[in-house]
Design an enzyme around this catalytic site. Structure first.
Site, mmCIF file in Angstrom:
data_model
loop_
_atom_site.group_PDB
_atom_site.id
_atom_site.type_symbol
_atom_site.label_atom_id
_atom_site.label_comp_id
_atom_site.label_asym_id
_atom_site.label_seq_id
_atom_site.Cartn_x
_atom_site.Cartn_y
_atom_site.Cartn_z
ATOM 1 N N LYS A 191 74.306 -35.900 103.303
ATOM 2 C CA LYS A 191 75.138 -37.117 103.325
ATOM 3 C C LYS A 191 75.809 -37.288 104.699
ATOM 4 O O LYS A 191 75.540 -38.232 105.405
ATOM 5 C CB LYS A 191 76.178 -37.055 102.221
ATOM 6 N N TRP A 233 80.556 -34.335 89.304
ATOM 7 C CA TRP A 233 80.098 -33.130 89.995
ATOM 8 C C TRP A 233 80.975 -31.919 89.691
ATOM 9 O O TRP A 233 80.466 -30.804 89.514
ATOM 10 C CB TRP A 233 79.971 -33.380 91.500
ATOM 11 N N ASP A 264 84.005 -28.003 96.802
ATOM 12 C CA ASP A 264 82.715 -28.674 96.998
ATOM 13 C C ASP A 264 82.974 -29.882 97.902
ATOM 14 O O ASP A 264 83.619 -30.840 97.490
ATOM 15 C CB ASP A 264 82.157 -29.105 95.636
HETATM 16 N N1 PMP Z 1 78.354 -32.060 94.625
HETATM 17 C C1 PMP Z 1 78.545 -33.325 95.063
HETATM 18 C C2 PMP Z 1 79.942 -33.783 95.323
HETATM 19 C C3 PMP Z 1 77.445 -34.154 95.272
HETATM 20 O O1 PMP Z 1 77.628 -35.406 95.702
HETATM 21 C C4 PMP Z 1 76.137 -33.665 95.031
HETATM 22 C C5 PMP Z 1 74.904 -34.494 95.280
HETATM 23 N N2 PMP Z 1 75.003 -35.828 95.150
HETATM 24 C C6 PMP Z 1 75.995 -32.360 94.554
HETATM 25 C C7 PMP Z 1 77.125 -31.588 94.384
HETATM 26 C C8 PMP Z 1 74.636 -31.784 94.264
HETATM 27 O O2 PMP Z 1 74.026 -31.532 95.462
HETATM 28 P P1 PMP Z 1 72.538 -30.969 95.610
HETATM 29 O O3 PMP Z 1 71.632 -32.037 95.108
HETATM 30 O O4 PMP Z 1 72.435 -30.736 97.079
HETATM 31 O O5 PMP Z 1 72.437 -29.723 94.822
#
Ligand code: PMP
Length: 360
Positions: free
Chosen positions: A195, A100, A171
């Site tokens: 989550k 991520w 994040d």
């Molecule tokens: N950052 C992290 C740490 C994540 O776990 C996720 C989703 N699994 C995201 C970003 C992306 O999130 P979204 O699908 O809400 O854009």
């Protein structure tokens, strides 16, 4: 009994589902559901004021931090952050400890001059690069990292001590409100709610006033413009009313659990139990360095892919769902967000013990 270990969207506390169910057809006696009434109406405005206050209470937010409730997911913020906070061609700094963080840095390259100041990609994201080894980030518009890497199961045990020269941005999509947080260490934190705080469709952004005062890049889409959204109380566009409402129920539930100190202690116990079993057993292997193991996503591997397949089908048949590892990693991933109970972890360990006896 079903135990849901899904990585996100993830399980909700039964109390939250029951409350939403009870109010589904007739919210606050209006004779309509929350999805069918105006977001400009008094009832909705009252609700969101209360939700913001609960958020402030839980995180102990000082008055110079704003809370935004937006659409577009954490991925939307991957773009919104450089657009709002890094004027044309300014350098931005990223620490990459998993998939991520890497994705965030790549999106930011479209809007800023990204410098990756530390990365552990070379060791397959199994440890956090020590702060002393990070390249210089002090000239950057901000320094971004990902507290918990949901895919690789690796987490910063504490907020890195980076000093005051550069705003720290985090994040927290898979770790927000899973333990107490000292927001004063950050310029901005953000998270999708699917989550630890509800369902998909809502993104929380907590941002300090001096960052809001920066001029956004001219190309910034209006819906992603922090100053404009603050002026419009997060309702420049029609907001995701139902996800916002569910997050409100989650905040109430977190308060009932005793707040973030209590939930943090419980989350710690859940993860510790599972790692302890994995370590003493030997049949299951977790590749992450001890100090960087995630409390939220515990990953492990079995001796080969065939046995992993068997583990997934048998666990599912026994009532444990959502355990398949991310497609890029294989293996098993156990997600232990706020709503998962200790009883759920105990039951899973019981299943793992039996499975290891049979196939180990
Ligand atoms: N950052 C992290 C740490 C994540 O776990 C996720 C989703 N699994 C995201 C970003 C992306 O999130 P979204 O699908 O809400 O854009």
């Amino acid at each position: 009994m079903i135990y849901n270990f899904s990585p996100g969207p993830a399980m909700l506390p039964p109390e939250v589902l029951k409350k939403a169910h009870a109010e589904f057809f007739n919210w606050r006696g209006l004779g309509a559901s929350i999805m069918e009434v105006s977001h400009r109406g008094t009832d909705f405005i009252q609700l969101i004021d209360e939700i913001e206050q609960d958020c402030r209470d839980l995180l102990n937010l000082p008055s110079h931090y704003r809370v935004l409730f937006l659409s577009g997911g954490a991925r939307g913020q991957f773009a919104a952050i450089p657009l709002n906070l890094a004027a044309e061609n300014r350098q931005t700094a990223y620490v990459v400890t998993g998939m991520w963080g890497k994705t965030a840095s790549e999106e930011a390259k479209r809007y800023s001059a990204v410098k990756v100041v530390a990365s552990n990609e070379h060791n397959h994201y199994t440890s956090i690069p020590p702060l002393e080894e990070w390249e210089d980030y002090r000239q950057a518009a901000y320094l971004h990292y990902t507290e918990n890497e949901t895919v690789q199961g690796i987490e910063f045990p504490q907020t890195p001590q980076v000093g005051e020269e550069v705003p720290l941005i985090c994040d927290m999509s898979s770790s927000i409100m899973s333990r107490p947080l000292d927001i004063t260490r950050f310029g901005l934190v953000y998270a999708g709610t699917q989550k630890n705080l509800g369902i998909a469709g809502l993104t929380i952004v907590i941002v300090r006033d001096d960052l809001v005062a920066r001029s956004a890049q001219a190309i910034t889409p209006s819906i992603f413009n922090y100053a404009l959204q603050i002026k419009n109380h997060s309702m420049y566009n029609t907001p995701p009313v139902f996800p916002w409402y569910i997050t409100g129920l989650m905040f109430k539930w977190l308060k009932e659990q005793g707040g973030l100190v209590a939930i943090g202690a419980r989350n710690q116990r859940k993860a510790a139990k599972l790692y302890q079993y994995i370590d003493q057993n030997g049949f299951y292997q977790n590749p992450v360095q001890l100090a960087a193991r995630s409390r939220m996503n515990v990953i492990f591997y079995l001796p080969d892919a065939e046995i992993e397949k068997l583990f997934i089908s048998q666990s599912q048949a026994a009532g444990f769902i959502g355990l398949k590892g991310h497609s890029s990693q294989g293996g098993i991933r156990v997600s232990l967000y706020n709503a998962m109970t200790e009883a759920g972890v105990d039951a899973l360990i019981g299943f793992m013990r039996e499975f290891a006896k049979q196939y180990g």
